[in-house]
Each structure stands twice: as C-alpha cells, then as structure tokens.
Design a protein around this motif. Structure first.
Motif, PDB file in Angstrom:
ATOM      1  N   LEU A 126       0.375   7.317  -8.799  1.00  0.00           N
ATOM      2  CA  LEU A 126       0.478   7.541 -10.243  1.00  0.00           C
ATOM      3  C   LEU A 126       1.900   7.928 -10.646  1.00  0.00           C
ATOM      4  CD1 LEU A 126      -1.034   8.057 -13.042  1.00  0.00           C
ATOM      5  CD2 LEU A 126      -1.179  10.443 -12.292  1.00  0.00           C
ATOM      6  N   THR A 127       2.387   7.328 -11.723  1.00  0.00           N
ATOM      7  CA  THR A 127       3.628   7.764 -12.359  1.00  0.00           C
ATOM      8  C   THR A 127       3.240   8.369 -13.697  1.00  0.00           C
ATOM      9  OG1 THR A 127       4.874   5.958 -11.300  1.00  0.00           O
ATOM     10  CG2 THR A 127       5.912   7.057 -13.180  1.00  0.00           C
TER      11      THR A 127
ATOM     12  N   SER B  82      -6.794  -7.808  -2.873  1.00  0.00           N
ATOM     13  CA  SER B  82      -5.795  -8.151  -1.862  1.00  0.00           C
ATOM     14  C   SER B  82      -5.635  -9.666  -1.848  1.00  0.00           C
ATOM     15  CB  SER B  82      -6.228  -7.682  -0.471  1.00  0.00           C
ATOM     16  OG  SER B  82      -6.482  -6.301  -0.436  1.00  0.00           O
ATOM     17  N   GLU B  83      -4.419 -10.142  -1.631  1.00  0.00           N
ATOM     18  CA  GLU B  83      -4.193 -11.579  -1.489  1.00  0.00           C
ATOM     19  C   GLU B  83      -4.342 -11.910  -0.009  1.00  0.00           C
ATOM     20  OE1 GLU B  83      -0.460 -12.558  -3.229  1.00  0.00           O
ATOM     21  OE2 GLU B  83      -1.230 -12.500  -5.283  1.00  0.00           O
ATOM     22  N   PHE B  84      -5.563 -12.211   0.384  1.00  0.00           N
ATOM     23  CA  PHE B  84      -5.854 -12.396   1.791  1.00  0.00           C
ATOM     24  C   PHE B  84      -7.010 -13.373   1.935  1.00  0.00           C
ATOM     25  CE2 PHE B  84      -8.163 -10.975   5.670  1.00  0.00           C
ATOM     26  CZ  PHE B  84      -7.186 -11.313   6.593  1.00  0.00           C
ATOM     27  N   ASP B  85      -6.850 -14.349   2.814  1.00  0.00           N
ATOM     28  CA  ASP B  85      -7.868 -15.360   3.052  1.00  0.00           C
ATOM     29  C   ASP B  85      -8.803 -14.883   4.163  1.00  0.00           C
ATOM     30  OD1 ASP B  85      -9.402 -17.597   3.347  1.00  0.00           O
ATOM     31  OD2 ASP B  85      -7.787 -18.883   4.110  1.00  0.00           O
TER      32      ASP B  85
ATOM     33  N   ILE C 226      -4.181  -4.776   5.362  1.00  0.00           N
ATOM     34  CA  ILE C 226      -3.877  -5.716   4.288  1.00  0.00           C
ATOM     35  C   ILE C 226      -3.416  -4.945   3.056  1.00  0.00           C
ATOM     36  CG2 ILE C 226      -4.741  -7.666   2.952  1.00  0.00           C
ATOM     37  CD1 ILE C 226      -5.013  -7.948   6.039  1.00  0.00           C
ATOM     38  N   PRO C 227      -2.220  -5.188   2.543  1.00  0.00           N
ATOM     39  CA  PRO C 227      -1.763  -4.471   1.345  1.00  0.00           C
ATOM     40  C   PRO C 227      -2.509  -4.924   0.101  1.00  0.00           C
ATOM     41  CG  PRO C 227      -0.159  -6.143   1.965  1.00  0.00           C
ATOM     42  CD  PRO C 227      -1.192  -6.128   3.055  1.00  0.00           C
TER      43      PRO C 227
ATOM     44  N   TYR D 181      -3.417  -2.627  -8.336  1.00  0.00           N
ATOM     45  CA  TYR D 181      -3.688  -1.689  -7.249  1.00  0.00           C
ATOM     46  C   TYR D 181      -2.498  -1.511  -6.308  1.00  0.00           C
ATOM     47  CZ  TYR D 181      -8.493  -2.440  -8.808  1.00  0.00           C
ATOM     48  OH  TYR D 181      -9.631  -2.525  -9.564  1.00  0.00           O
ATOM     49  N   GLU D 182      -1.432  -2.237  -6.550  1.00  0.00           N
ATOM     50  CA  GLU D 182      -0.294  -2.213  -5.635  1.00  0.00           C
ATOM     51  C   GLU D 182       0.294  -0.812  -5.478  1.00  0.00           C
ATOM     52  OE1 GLU D 182       3.891  -4.672  -4.879  1.00  0.00           O
ATOM     53  OE2 GLU D 182       2.617  -5.117  -6.609  1.00  0.00           O
ATOM     54  N   ARG D 183       0.227  -0.021  -6.539  1.00  0.00           N
ATOM     55  CA  ARG D 183       0.781   1.342  -6.481  1.00  0.00           C
ATOM     56  C   ARG D 183       0.083   2.194  -5.426  1.00  0.00           C
ATOM     57  NH1 ARG D 183      -2.470   5.022  -9.353  1.00  0.00           N
ATOM     58  NH2 ARG D 183      -4.172   4.064 -10.531  1.00  0.00           N
ATOM     59  N   MET D 184      -1.162   1.817  -5.068  1.00  0.00           N
ATOM     60  CA  MET D 184      -1.910   2.589  -4.080  1.00  0.00           C
ATOM     61  C   MET D 184      -1.432   2.330  -2.652  1.00  0.00           C
ATOM     62  SD  MET D 184      -5.597   1.951  -5.900  1.00  0.00           S
ATOM     63  CE  MET D 184      -6.575   2.479  -4.501  1.00  0.00           C
TER      64      MET D 184
END
Length: 366
Positions: free
Chosen positions: A153-154, A230-233, A302-303, A308-311
């Motif tokens: 959080l910002t 997530s960008e994941f196959d 997996i990022p 949700y990227e901030r997490m």
C-alpha cells in the motif's frame, strides 16, 4: 499473561492465512502465555471517512479501479462457492481458543479482556481498519504489532494521518516488509523493526506434527494457485510434469475456480502433507513459498500482475532475505530443478527466531 490475537483467520480456502494465525498463536503459547484468537468479522466500511479513503485509493490507482470493475463484470476469476470439505472451521476450532464472532462495534464497545493484544501478520494493514490497529485496547494493556503487512500500500495523506494516530500508542511495532518498516518510521515510530512472518517461527518438525501424509502413490508436482491474477500458463506445468514423469496435484485458494484442469481440495493438515511430499512446488502464494522453504522443496514462485502487482513486495523481500531471487518465475520452469542452499536457509531461520525472541522482551512472562 492473557493475550488476545487479532489477524486474518476466517478464510475457508486460504491456507497461508489460517496457518500464519496458527503459527503466531502457538508461538505466543510456547512462551508460557494463555492466548485466544479474537474472531473479528469484518464488514464493508460504514464510517464515512473510511469510505472516502477507499474511494480516493481507487481514484489514485487506475489499475486497481480497472481490476475491480472487471471483476464486477465477471471477467475475473469467479468465486468458489463450496469449501466445506477443506474443514477450515474445524481446524480453527480444534487448534485455537477463539471468541465468538464479533463485529467492529461489538469489539469497540466491549473488547474481550486481556493483559496484552497482538495484531498479527498478513496484509492486515492494507486498509486503515481501527480493529486491526488495536484501537479498542484499554490504555493499561500492552499493544504489540507482530509483522503486519501493508500489502504494498502507498497510503494517501488521509491514510497516513490515520496510521500515524493508530501506531503512536503501540508498545512495540514491527512489520513484515521493509517498505512497511520505512513507512512506520516516517510516521513517527522510528523504533519499528523488521520481523519475519510467524510461519517462519517454527521449523518443519513442528508442522510435521499436524501434517497428514497424502495418499499419493506417484511422485508429483504440487501446484498451488491463489485467485490473484498471474500471467502464467497452467498447461506449462502439466507439460513439464509429463516430461519429468510426474503427476500434478493442483490446489486452488482465495476464491480461485479452475475451469480447465482438475483441482483437489485439501484440509490444512493435508495441504501441509502435500507440500512435504512434493518433488517440486509451483505457486503464486507467499505462504506457499514459505512452506516450500521450510520443507526444503525446490520451488518456483509466480509473480502477480496488474492491480495485484504491488503485493509482490512480500515475495521479493522473502526471496532476497534467503538469497533466492532466482526462484521467481521468469518465462521458464527449468530453474526449478536448480539446487537450493537449504543449510543457509536453516541458519537464517534460526537467527530470525532468536532475533524475535530477543526483541519481544515485553511479552516475556515474569
């Protein structure tokens, strides 16, 4: 000493949420204290100021707003509806002493009596909820923050004012990520220190006591995916498993529903056993990563992407701490086969446990 614990704990399918609560509970108990879990049932904000904070947060974060709108239109991962066979309620009831479910007003008006209160780990400070900041605690009680997370959080100016007010009266403040430590120091608590997630306060033998050995005859990869995007196959895991002669056991959590692959529900005990018995673990979960480390499993994390990227800050901090940044997925599963220096991890984990024990003098039983 009688200690009340406030943290996330009510999920029916997020294993990490329940286990971080359990780990904190057992850690406090191991120090000779009586403790109980305050079962806080969060409801949507009713306070005008908090509503305004939420609105401002969305306006100033277009990605988050766009993600929320997509979710409401049904384009995000749908919500699960039945998790009764995971038996999370039974786990909480058997393993921890809990209060009855309490609303915000019930806690503020008549807080459960305790000598000290701890707000625990997980992303409990990702919104300015006064209960998660122990604002209900009587003035003569001890207030301790054990590794809460802001979840990347910002905070805007109003949120910073609230947070400054809430943390001012704490007897001890720690955060799970360095970004949280810096924020608290900026807001007047220069004594804030970095603490590990409470799941790291116990080693594999502790969790083995409750882990249930899975009835799986074949060697397998455990795939554990939460609902955050997530960008994941997923198919890549099945292709990799086929080449390696492995089975895939796929568990979802945090309301993720899989439409194309068979998934397995598991109790908390079974989930621990499945990680313990896996050849490899692939996950987008912070706690899935933690338990892979504790159980000395080769893994890839997996990022998250989009809103949700901030997490991801919690994952980066965790992997950096143990010199394992190469375990973050980057378009290939092949690094999962690389060796991990678990001897270094074990030494660092013991150092962290000793550090926490030394810092929490305030909770030492006289």
């Amino acid at each position: 000493m009688n200690i009340g614990i406030v943290t996330f704990s009510q999920s029916n399918d997020n294993y990490g949420e329940v286990l971080q609560c359990y780990a904190l509970y057992k850690y406090v108990q191991s120090k000779g204290h009586h403790c109980f879990l305050l079962r806080y049932e969060q409801t949507p904000y009713t306070n005008f100021a908090l509503k305004a904070f939420t609105l401002l947060s969305l306006i100033t974060n277009p990605q988050r707003l766009f993600s929320l709108l997509k979710k409401r239109r049904g384009k995000m991962i749908p919500h699960a509806t039945d998790n009764t066979d995971r038996k999370f309620f039974e786990f909480r009831s058997k393993k921890m002493e809990c209060t009855a479910p309490l609303t915000k007003n019930e806690i503020l008006e008549n807080p459960p009596e305790a000598d000290a209160y701890i707000c625990g780990s997980d992303q409990i400070w990702a919104s300015p909820d006064p209960i998660m900041y122990l604002s209900f605690a009587p003035k003569d009680s001890i207030k301790c923050a054990f590794a809460p997370s802001f979840g990347g959080l910002t905070p805007n100016a109003y949120a910073r004012l609230l947070i400054r007010k809430y943390i001012k009266d704490f007897d001890f403040v720690s955060c799970r990520e360095m970004s949280g430590v810096k924020l608290c120091r900026e807001l007047g608590r220069e004594d804030t220190c970095l603490f590990p997630d409470p799941t790291l306060m116990h080693n594999a033998s502790f969790y083995s006591q409750i882990a249930q050995e899975p009835p799986v005859g074949d060697k397998y990869i455990l795939l554990y995916m939460l609902g955050n995007k997530s960008e994941f196959d997923i198919q890549a895991v099945y292709d990799f498993a086929h080449k390696e002669g492995l089975k895939v056991i796929y568990i979802t959590g945090q309301n993720r529903v899989e439409n194309y692959y068979r998934t397995t529900n598991a109790t908390v005990e079974e989930w621990l056993g499945l990680i313990k018995g896996a050849e490899y673990v692939i996950t987008n979960s912070f706690h899935g990563t933690v338990f892979s480390l504790i159980n000395h499993k080769k893994f890839l994390t997996i990022p998250l992407v989009g809103a949700y990227e901030r997490m991801n800050v919690r994952i980066h901090d965790l992997l950096s701490k143990f010199k394992l940044n190469n375990r973050l997925y980057r378009d290939s599963l092949s690094p999962i086969k690389e060796s991990i220096d678990f001897e270094y991890f074990d030494k660092e984990q013991q150092r962290l446990i000793a550090f926490v024990d030394q810092k929490l003098k305030i909770l030492r039983q006289s």
